[in-house]
Design a protein around this motif. Structure first.
Motif, mmCIF file in Angstrom:
data_model
loop_
_atom_site.group_PDB
_atom_site.id
_atom_site.type_symbol
_atom_site.label_atom_id
_atom_site.label_comp_id
_atom_site.label_asym_id
_atom_site.label_seq_id
_atom_site.Cartn_x
_atom_site.Cartn_y
_atom_site.Cartn_z
ATOM 1 N N UNK A 1 0.832 -1.207 0.000
ATOM 2 C CA UNK A 1 0.000 0.000 0.000
ATOM 3 C C UNK A 1 0.866 1.257 0.000
ATOM 4 N N UNK A 2 1.914 1.241 0.793
ATOM 5 C CA UNK A 2 2.818 2.391 0.878
ATOM 6 C C UNK A 2 3.496 2.620 -0.470
ATOM 7 N N UNK A 3 3.941 1.557 -1.108
ATOM 8 C CA UNK A 3 4.612 1.673 -2.403
ATOM 9 C C UNK A 3 3.641 2.179 -3.471
ATOM 10 N N UNK A 4 2.416 1.684 -3.458
ATOM 11 C CA UNK A 4 1.427 2.129 -4.438
ATOM 12 C C UNK A 4 1.104 3.614 -4.265
ATOM 13 N N UNK A 5 1.015 4.068 -3.030
ATOM 14 C CA UNK A 5 0.757 5.486 -2.780
ATOM 15 C C UNK A 5 1.929 6.339 -3.268
ATOM 16 N N UNK A 6 3.146 5.870 -2.990
ATOM 17 C CA UNK A 6 4.347 6.598 -3.429
ATOM 18 C C UNK A 6 4.429 6.629 -4.955
ATOM 19 N N UNK A 7 4.089 5.520 -5.608
ATOM 20 C CA UNK A 7 4.106 5.443 -7.068
ATOM 21 C C UNK A 7 3.091 6.401 -7.671
ATOM 22 N N UNK A 8 1.902 6.450 -7.077
ATOM 23 C CA UNK A 8 0.862 7.345 -7.573
ATOM 24 C C UNK A 8 1.308 8.801 -7.467
ATOM 25 N N UNK A 9 1.886 9.172 -6.344
ATOM 26 C CA UNK A 9 2.375 10.544 -6.151
ATOM 27 C C UNK A 9 3.467 10.874 -7.159
ATOM 28 N N UNK A 10 4.414 9.972 -7.335
ATOM 29 C CA UNK A 10 5.504 10.201 -8.287
ATOM 30 C C UNK A 10 4.976 10.333 -9.715
ATOM 31 N N UNK A 11 3.992 9.515 -10.070
ATOM 32 C CA UNK A 11 3.414 9.568 -11.412
ATOM 33 C C UNK A 11 2.722 10.912 -11.643
ATOM 34 N N UNK A 12 1.964 11.368 -10.653
ATOM 35 C CA UNK A 12 1.284 12.662 -10.768
ATOM 36 C C UNK A 12 2.291 13.803 -10.898
ATOM 37 N N UNK A 13 3.350 13.753 -10.110
ATOM 38 C CA UNK A 13 4.387 14.784 -10.194
ATOM 39 C C UNK A 13 5.079 14.774 -11.554
ATOM 40 N N UNK A 14 5.337 13.582 -12.079
ATOM 41 C CA UNK A 14 5.995 13.467 -13.384
ATOM 42 C C UNK A 14 5.098 14.012 -14.491
#
Length: 80
Positions: free
Chosen positions: A49-62
């Motif tokens: 769950x933590x990794x998925x949240x971090x991935x989502x944030x990084x994708x939005x920032x990118x």
């Protein structure tokens, strides 16, 4: 298999990390025979769950950064 467990890197999973370490210390041989598997499964789900949240944030920032770059290039091409 989970990554190196650091409580400071994943504070939301800190309790599960402590429980897994305690289980491994309390049952040094039992950990090889599945005594700690339930705690490990819970920890794996928490880390996922933590990794998925971090991935989502990084994708939005990118995507936001990419849109900004595209705008700069569009403006540059219009002016030249």
């Amino acid at each position: 298999m989970h990554p190196q467990l650091s409580e400071h890197k994943t504070p939301q999973c800190a309790e599960l990390i402590q429980r897994l370490h305690a289980c491994h210390q309390d049952k040094p041989v039992g950990k090889y025979f599945g005594r700690c598997n339930s705690v490990k499964s819970d920890l794996t789900l928490c880390l996922r769950k933590e990794r998925q949240a971090r991935t989502k944030t990084n994708r939005e920032n990118a995507r936001a950064k990419r849109a900004q770059v595209e705008k700069i290039w569009t403006d540059y091409e219009k002016n030249n």
